[in-house]
Design a protein around this motif. Structure first.
Motif, PDB file in Angstrom:
ATOM      1  N   ILE A 177       0.869  -1.188   0.000  1.00 52.39           N
ATOM      2  CA  ILE A 177       0.000   0.000   0.000  1.00 52.39           C
ATOM      3  C   ILE A 177       0.897   1.227   0.000  1.00 52.39           C
ATOM      4  O   ILE A 177       1.803   1.336   0.828  1.00 52.39           O
ATOM      5  CB  ILE A 177      -0.869   0.083   1.266  1.00 52.39           C
ATOM      6  CG1 ILE A 177      -1.585  -1.231   1.516  1.00 52.39           C
ATOM      7  CG2 ILE A 177      -1.852   1.236   1.166  1.00 52.39           C
ATOM      8  CD1 ILE A 177      -2.261  -1.274   2.866  1.00 52.39           C
ATOM      9  N   LYS A 178       0.582   2.105  -0.920  1.00 55.07           N
ATOM     10  CA  LYS A 178       1.366   3.343  -0.951  1.00 55.07           C
ATOM     11  C   LYS A 178       0.405   4.526  -0.910  1.00 55.07           C
ATOM     12  O   LYS A 178      -0.498   4.627  -1.747  1.00 55.07           O
ATOM     13  CB  LYS A 178       2.196   3.401  -2.229  1.00 55.07           C
ATOM     14  CG  LYS A 178       3.536   2.730  -2.095  1.00 55.07           C
ATOM     15  CD  LYS A 178       4.397   2.987  -3.310  1.00 55.07           C
ATOM     16  CE  LYS A 178       5.713   2.252  -3.169  1.00 55.07           C
ATOM     17  NZ  LYS A 178       6.295   1.941  -4.471  1.00 55.07           N
ATOM     18  N   LEU A 179       0.601   5.401   0.078  1.00 54.10           N
ATOM     19  CA  LEU A 179      -0.143   6.660   0.096  1.00 54.10           C
ATOM     20  C   LEU A 179       0.826   7.723  -0.390  1.00 54.10           C
ATOM     21  O   LEU A 179       1.899   7.908   0.203  1.00 54.10           O
ATOM     22  CB  LEU A 179      -0.604   6.991   1.509  1.00 54.10           C
ATOM     23  CG  LEU A 179      -1.520   5.976   2.197  1.00 54.10           C
ATOM     24  CD1 LEU A 179      -1.935   6.501   3.569  1.00 54.10           C
ATOM     25  CD2 LEU A 179      -2.755   5.715   1.354  1.00 54.10           C
ATOM     26  N   ASN A 180       0.469   8.367  -1.481  1.00 57.50           N
ATOM     27  CA  ASN A 180       1.368   9.370  -2.051  1.00 57.50           C
ATOM     28  C   ASN A 180       0.757  10.764  -1.929  1.00 57.50           C
ATOM     29  O   ASN A 180      -0.262  11.056  -2.548  1.00 57.50           O
ATOM     30  CB  ASN A 180       1.629   9.067  -3.532  1.00 57.50           C
ATOM     31  CG  ASN A 180       2.229   7.686  -3.709  1.00 57.50           C
ATOM     32  OD1 ASN A 180       3.120   7.288  -2.979  1.00 57.50           O
ATOM     33  ND2 ASN A 180       1.681   6.944  -4.667  1.00 57.50           N
ATOM     34  N   ASP A 181       1.382  11.582  -1.096  1.00 57.03           N
ATOM     35  CA  ASP A 181       0.986  12.999  -0.964  1.00 57.03           C
ATOM     36  C   ASP A 181      -0.518  13.187  -0.766  1.00 57.03           C
ATOM     37  O   ASP A 181      -1.144  14.021  -1.430  1.00 57.03           O
ATOM     38  CB  ASP A 181       1.435  13.794  -2.201  1.00 57.03           C
ATOM     39  CG  ASP A 181       2.939  13.915  -2.243  1.00 57.03           C
ATOM     40  OD1 ASP A 181       3.540  14.109  -1.166  1.00 57.03           O
ATOM     41  OD2 ASP A 181       3.521  13.774  -3.344  1.00 57.03           O
ATOM     42  N   ILE A 182      -1.083  12.437   0.158  1.00 60.62           N
ATOM     43  CA  ILE A 182      -2.534  12.530   0.374  1.00 60.62           C
ATOM     44  C   ILE A 182      -2.882  13.817   1.125  1.00 60.62           C
ATOM     45  O   ILE A 182      -2.312  14.102   2.183  1.00 60.62           O
ATOM     46  CB  ILE A 182      -3.042  11.329   1.208  1.00 60.62           C
ATOM     47  CG1 ILE A 182      -2.856  10.016   0.442  1.00 60.62           C
ATOM     48  CG2 ILE A 182      -4.491  11.529   1.643  1.00 60.62           C
ATOM     49  CD1 ILE A 182      -3.850   9.793  -0.664  1.00 60.62           C
ATOM     50  N   VAL A 183      -3.828  14.574   0.551  1.00 62.61           N
ATOM     51  CA  VAL A 183      -4.352  15.762   1.238  1.00 62.61           C
ATOM     52  C   VAL A 183      -5.861  15.585   1.365  1.00 62.61           C
ATOM     53  O   VAL A 183      -6.537  15.282   0.387  1.00 62.61           O
ATOM     54  CB  VAL A 183      -4.042  17.056   0.443  1.00 62.61           C
ATOM     55  CG1 VAL A 183      -4.701  18.261   1.108  1.00 62.61           C
ATOM     56  CG2 VAL A 183      -2.550  17.259   0.320  1.00 62.61           C
ATOM     57  N   VAL A 184      -6.374  15.745   2.593  1.00 65.43           N
ATOM     58  CA  VAL A 184      -7.825  15.660   2.809  1.00 65.43           C
ATOM     59  C   VAL A 184      -8.281  16.939   3.469  1.00 65.43           C
ATOM     60  O   VAL A 184      -7.654  17.420   4.422  1.00 65.43           O
ATOM     61  CB  VAL A 184      -8.193  14.450   3.692  1.00 65.43           C
ATOM     62  CG1 VAL A 184      -9.654  14.509   4.117  1.00 65.43           C
ATOM     63  CG2 VAL A 184      -7.928  13.139   2.958  1.00 65.43           C
ATOM     64  N   LYS A 185      -9.351  17.504   2.941  1.00 64.82           N
ATOM     65  CA  LYS A 185      -9.886  18.741   3.524  1.00 64.82           C
ATOM     66  C   LYS A 185     -11.346  18.548   3.888  1.00 64.82           C
ATOM     67  O   LYS A 185     -12.099  17.893   3.143  1.00 64.82           O
ATOM     68  CB  LYS A 185      -9.764  19.895   2.515  1.00 64.82           C
ATOM     69  CG  LYS A 185      -8.352  20.383   2.364  1.00 64.82           C
ATOM     70  CD  LYS A 185      -8.276  21.630   1.516  1.00 64.82           C
ATOM     71  CE  LYS A 185      -6.826  22.050   1.370  1.00 64.82           C
ATOM     72  NZ  LYS A 185      -6.642  23.221   0.568  1.00 64.82           N
ATOM     73  N   PHE A 186     -11.751  19.087   5.022  1.00 68.58           N
ATOM     74  CA  PHE A 186     -13.178  19.170   5.384  1.00 68.58           C
ATOM     75  C   PHE A 186     -13.516  20.649   5.372  1.00 68.58           C
ATOM     76  O   PHE A 186     -13.219  21.349   6.338  1.00 68.58           O
ATOM     77  CB  PHE A 186     -13.436  18.565   6.765  1.00 68.58           C
ATOM     78  CG  PHE A 186     -13.080  17.106   6.861  1.00 68.58           C
ATOM     79  CD1 PHE A 186     -13.617  16.192   5.963  1.00 68.58           C
ATOM     80  CD2 PHE A 186     -12.227  16.637   7.842  1.00 68.58           C
ATOM     81  CE1 PHE A 186     -13.299  14.852   6.044  1.00 68.58           C
ATOM     82  CE2 PHE A 186     -11.902  15.300   7.924  1.00 68.58           C
ATOM     83  CZ  PHE A 186     -12.437  14.403   7.021  1.00 68.58           C
ATOM     84  N   GLY A 187     -14.105  21.112   4.303  1.00 70.33           N
ATOM     85  CA  GLY A 187     -14.366  22.546   4.197  1.00 70.33           C
ATOM     86  C   GLY A 187     -13.032  23.276   4.127  1.00 70.33           C
ATOM     87  O   GLY A 187     -12.173  22.937   3.304  1.00 70.33           O
ATOM     88  N   ASP A 188     -12.839  24.231   5.050  1.00 71.86           N
ATOM     89  CA  ASP A 188     -11.592  24.992   5.066  1.00 71.86           C
ATOM     90  C   ASP A 188     -10.496  24.273   5.841  1.00 71.86           C
ATOM     91  O   ASP A 188      -9.322  24.619   5.745  1.00 71.86           O
ATOM     92  CB  ASP A 188     -11.818  26.370   5.728  1.00 71.86           C
ATOM     93  CG  ASP A 188     -12.696  27.243   4.850  1.00 71.86           C
ATOM     94  OD1 ASP A 188     -12.779  26.933   3.650  1.00 71.86           O
ATOM     95  OD2 ASP A 188     -13.298  28.196   5.369  1.00 71.86           O
ATOM     96  N   PHE A 189     -10.914  23.306   6.632  1.00 73.89           N
ATOM     97  CA  PHE A 189      -9.974  22.637   7.526  1.00 73.89           C
ATOM     98  C   PHE A 189      -9.222  21.537   6.786  1.00 73.89           C
ATOM     99  O   PHE A 189      -9.813  20.669   6.157  1.00 73.89           O
ATOM    100  CB  PHE A 189     -10.747  22.051   8.708  1.00 73.89           C
ATOM    101  CG  PHE A 189      -9.902  21.207   9.610  1.00 73.89           C
ATOM    102  CD1 PHE A 189      -8.931  21.785  10.412  1.00 73.89           C
ATOM    103  CD2 PHE A 189     -10.073  19.828   9.657  1.00 73.89           C
ATOM    104  CE1 PHE A 189      -8.148  21.010  11.243  1.00 73.89           C
ATOM    105  CE2 PHE A 189      -9.299  19.040  10.495  1.00 73.89           C
ATOM    106  CZ  PHE A 189      -8.333  19.639  11.286  1.00 73.89           C
TER     107      PHE A 189
END
Lengths: 345, 636
Positions: A2-14
């Motif tokens: 499993i490779k996570l590459n540069d994962i960005v998660v946003k909830f609204g502005d957060f």
């Protein structure tokens, strides 16, 4: 695997996850560890597909699954609440995924009984309602249900947090044994450092949506990469300026400009210092009795320091007693105040 | 990728669109438009000169006697709030708080109003207390000065409804008092408070939110009272609306507009009260902070005089509650002459009031013996009664099911995160009928759909002939939506979000997750709501009486019509059949309540345990009988 590459998660502005990069190897027991709200569950839910990242990719066995629907990912989950279907028997719970895959009835039966035997569930228990089982048995059902469809990976979201302390330790051992037997790649989420240290092959320590360190339990504990990690994992003493000054005076290689830490069990009371070790005079102010060990609070004049000694019945110190604390400068973990930022950058 | 997206969207999208269109149709077509029509009708009235006069009705109201109906309803509501609370609180304290001997039996008696209400209950009370009623007759014999007609008008309505409207107290107040943390009572006792002080200072304050809700509900019940005032002769709003609705311009001035005005006045009271209630509820309750609640223990009344008085009071109430029930059951097995004479005849036992037919012979004025075929018939042998039962059964079952289906679909939609905004709109739309008295809705239907001009029902006159049955089913469904929504919505909260995630993770589609995971969890609640809806509708009188159609005579209307007016000829045992009907209703309601609260409350584990026990029992029985057979064979 499993490779996570540069994962960005946003909830609204957060922004919940900032550029997460993880590489989990085949068959590994990999733990996401961190305080609540640090992003560990969010990362897990990104892998299982309940959350879609704003950017970055999730790759499993060289296949990009970032936008693959949840049900097509072939990843099993054991939920915090176990999420066992209360209106179904244990058997039907385990068979649920197989029925959806439209397997033949006798094939389903064979698979359900096989997995039940592996996780130690009896035929009688298979006919029961989930509410009739104990917490430990329920956990085994949840694991069986997640494993029966033959997933490539199994994800566990704090599966022990609903249990009492004793059962938690017992099930922890069972969990580890099962993972070994099945040899399945496991991603485990917990806020309990002891759980993480005992179970994992490797640990990723999360903080505020960043990964602070990835390493084996020993690396994370003894060679904490950041100040946050060394504070979060285990108990630790931060050495005050005066103590540091004394150490420098004694010729130890310590940098007063950094934050210097030493673990409780690396300090010793009233033993002869050997090469390079430094002795500090102090007085016992308080004693906490734990049975297996005793924790002493020792006043060094400028600060109080905590020391753990094995409860071997030989050396026991009373409050008010004057003692010598022996410290090996090689055990000191030092962090430049701005280092935290560097790692995150 | 886009293909799979299409595949997943399409059926979902279509289903959602169909659902949306249906809800819009339901809301506008069967809630808003008919009621708006009623609301505006009072301003469209023409005066004697034939000119439109928007204030004619209001002037009429202010000048005439119409105010009397409003005043009477208000008087009844205010008095009921006092009497029902006094009796209702007494019942709960006597069975749950104080240590009264025989509390379990008392509780059974106090709960009898849950298995019969409305017309069945009022006729039961009339059977005892009316001028020629059993108890009044006995009292009249004993005390010649006793006013035999005491049981009529306001007195009778207040008396009957006081005891009839305590069901909610026995449900909600009882629950509230059982949830009190006993440690708080012990703490107060420990600090030196006597039991009555504890009751007043510690227990009652925690019950205030529940009591407030009960008070509002009782007030609305009083305002909207229908069967009691109709049967006992009291001029309150609802019976007058029904009367006006059936009247014509030839008889009196603008009856329709007057009925509309009265409905609107009723609706305004209801809206104000419910607004107050929900504002109060939103303020929050006294939540118990205790994590380790202790079970409430019964309080002994230490003062011997108070103790004896409390026992006497408890058993008088018990007698009041039980007498009608016992008498109705006993007399339902008596022949017509015993029932007419209101005297028990030990030779007059029969089941003719339930089943079978008999001829009736009498000698007429000229001395001729005449025989009327089938003049005496049982509930299940009398075509008219059976017809009423069948019709009510069908209409109630369809409406109860329809209300449940609509609400389940709506809740499933509302509980999806992405639908939050429209979900709120949907919820308020479904709660809308709650604001309006049921009579207003029925009255609006009756007027609005009694025309060929309503395009969205295909220009059909829905009030015409058998069409009215559809209209009643719609009215039943719409009026049951708010209650169903409140109950079923609560059960949706029990669905853990992780369960849905788990099902999805295991590969289940949205529909499959709903059918296999969510539905089984909420099903007990949905069935309970279905049963309670059915129970209420099966014996309802107010709505079908508002429609007043010969094509839709409900069971309650049939019962109301069972009067022994024919001394010669037909319908000889109408009163007996009325008793038998009430018993039948009690049995149906009893079974439903048992299924809902007894069987329905079991979870899967308990059900499996029951099944195992049944199998064991069966195995033991069959095993033994096999052994017996073997023994017989051997003996032979």
């Amino acid at each position: 695997m499993i490779k996570l590459n540069d994962i960005v998660v946003k909830f609204g502005d957060f922004t919940a996850l900032h550029n997460i990069n993880v590489h989990v190897r085949e068959g590994e027991f990999f733990t996401f560890l961190g305080p609540s709200g640090c992003g560990k569950t969010t990362t897990l839910r990104t892998i299982t597909g309940f959350i879609e990242p704003v950017s970055g990719t999730v790759v499993v066995k060289d296949r990009d699954i970032t936008h693959v629907p949840i049900e097509d990912r072939n990843i099993g989950i054991v939920f915090q609440s176990y999420a066992l279907f209360p209106t179904m028997t244990v058997y039907d719970n385990i068979a649920f995924g197989l029925k959806i895959k439209k397997l033949k009835k006798d094939e389903i039966d064979k698979k359900v009984r096989e997995i039940a035997r592996k996780v130690d569930l009896s035929d009688e228990q298979l006919g029961k309602a989930v509410s009739q089982l104990s917490g430990g048995q329920q956990q085994r059902v949840a694991i069986a249900r997640a494993l029966v469809t033959g997933p490539a990976i199994i994800c566990m979201d704090e599966p022990l947090s609903n249990l009492d302390a004793k059962l938690r330790v017992q099930l922890r051992n069972e969990l580890k044994k099962m993972q070994k037997d099945f040899g399945i790649t496991t991603i485990y989420v917990t806020h309990d450092q002891e759980e993480a240290l005992t179970l994992s092959d490797r640990i990723a320590v999360f903080n505020k949506g960043y990964i602070e360190q990835i390493g084996t339990p020993n690396e994370v504990y003894n060679f904490s990469k950041t100040e946050f990690v060394c504070n979060f994992i285990g108990d630790i003493n931060r050495l005050g300026d005066e103590v540091v000054a004394k150490l420098v005076e004694a010729g130890a290689d310590v940098d007063p400009a950094k934050h210097n830490y030493v673990r409780l069990e690396r300090l010793h009371v009233n033993v002869e210092p050997t090469g390079g070790q430094v002795a500090l005079e102090g007085k016992v102010t308080m004693r906490e009795y734990y049975g297996l060990y005793i924790k002493y609070y020792i006043d060094l004049g400028s600060q109080t320091i905590k020391v753990i000694e094995k409860n071997d019945g030989v050396r026991i110190y009373e409050s008010g007693q004057s003692v010598r604390v022996i410290l090996d400068p090689a055990d000191i973990m030092a962090y430049a105040p701005e280092k935290e930022e560097e790692v995150r950058g | 990728m886009s293909q799979s997206l299409d595949r997943r969207l399409r059926p979902d999208f279509i289903v959602r669109m169909i659902g949306l269109v249906f809800f819009i149709y339901l809301f506008f077509g069967f809630m808003l438009l008919p009621c708006l029509n009623t609301l505006t009708s009072i301003f469209r009235e023409k005066n004697a000169a034939g000119e439109a006069d928007p204030f004619a009705v209001i002037r009429f109201f202010l000048a005439g006697t119409m105010g009397r109906y409003v005043w009477n309803s208000l008087k009844l509501a205010v008095c009921l709030v006092i009497t029902v609370n006094v009796v209702g609180i007494s019942l709960v304290l006597l069975t749950e708080y104080f240590d009264i001997k025989g509390a379990k039996i008392l509780r059974v008696g106090y709960m009898t109003t849950m298995i019969y209400s409305g017309v069945a209950l009022v006729t039961g009370y009339m059977f005892l207390y009316a001028g020629d009623g059993m108890i009044t007759s006995v009292l009249k014999d004993r005390f010649p000065d006793f006013n035999a007609s005491w049981f009529s008008g306001f007195n009778a309505v207040l008396f009957t409804m006081t005891f009839a409207c305590t069901s909610n107290h026995m449900l909600f107040l009882r629950n509230a008092i059982r949830n009190i943390d006993y440690n708080t009572v012990e703490a107060a006792r420990n600090m030196g408070a006597n039991p009555f002080k504890v009751l007043w200072k510690v227990v009652l304050p925690t019950l205030i939110p529940t009591l407030f809700s009960l008070t509002v509900m009782t007030f609305i019940t009083g305002l909207c009272a229908m069967s009691a005032p109709t049967l006992l002769g009291y001029d309150s709003i609802n019976p007058e609306i029904v009367r006006l609705a059936g009247s014509s311009v030839a008889d009196e001035s603008f009856p329709q507009a007057r009925a509309a005005l009265l409905s609107i006045i009723l609706a305004m009271f209801t809206i104000v009260l419910l607004t107050v209630l929900s504002a109060y509820e939103r303020k929050g309750h006294y939540l118990s902070v205790s994590k380790t609640k202790a079970k409430l223990q019964k309080q002994k009344i230490n003062n011997p005089v108070a103790n004896v008085l409390a026992h006497i009071y408890a058993y008088i109430l018990f007698i009041i509650y039980m007498t009608p029930v016992v008498m109705i059951i006993v007399f339902s097995f008596q022949n017509h002459s015993a029932i007419r004479g209101k005297k028990l005849d030990m030779n007059g036992w029969t089941i003719i009031n339930y089943i079978g037919k008999q001829d009736y012979s009498y000698t007429n004025d000229r001395g001729k013996v005449k025989t009327v075929a089938g003049a005496i018939s049982g509930v299940f042998s009398n075509e008219k009664t059976l017809g009423g039962i069948k019709l009510s059964f069908l209409m109630s079952a369809i409406a109860a099911a329809l209300a449940c289906v609509i609400v389940v679909v709506a809740c499933n939609y509302m509980f999806k995160k992405k639908n939050k905004g429209t979900g709120v709109v949907l919820e308020y739309a479904l709660l809308f009928p709650w604001l309006l008295p049921t009579i207003l809705i029925c009255y609006s239907y009756r007027i609005y759909f009694n025309s060929n001009a309503v395009w969205y029902v295909g220009n059909q006159n829905l009030y015409f002939k058998e069409n009215v049955r559809f209209l009643i089913i719609m009215a039943y469904t719409v009026t049951k939506l708010p209650f169903s929504l409140r109950m079923i919505k609560a059960s949706f909260y029990a669905i853990d979000e992780e369960l849905q995630d788990a099902a999805k993770n295991l590969g289940a589609s949205g529909l499959r997750t709903f059918l296999k995971v969510k539905l089984p969890i909420i099903l007990p609640s949905v069935l309970a709501v279905f049963a309670l809806n059915f129970n209420a509708l099966f014996t309802e009188y107010d709505m079908s009486a508002t429609f007043q159609s010969p094509q839709a005579i409900s069971y309650a209307m049939v019962i109301q019509g069972m009067t022994a007016d024919a001394t010669r000829g037909a319908n000889m045992n109408a009163l007996g059949r009325r008793c038998a009907s009430t018993v039948f209703i009690m049995i149906v309601s009893g079974i439903i309540l048992y299924l809902v609260y007894g069987v329905g409350a079991r979870d899967l584990g308990e059900r499996l345990e029951h099944r195992r026990k049944r199998r064991e029992l069966w195995a033991r029985l069959t095993g033994e009988s096999r052994k017996e057979k073997a023994a017989e064979v051997r003996d032979a």
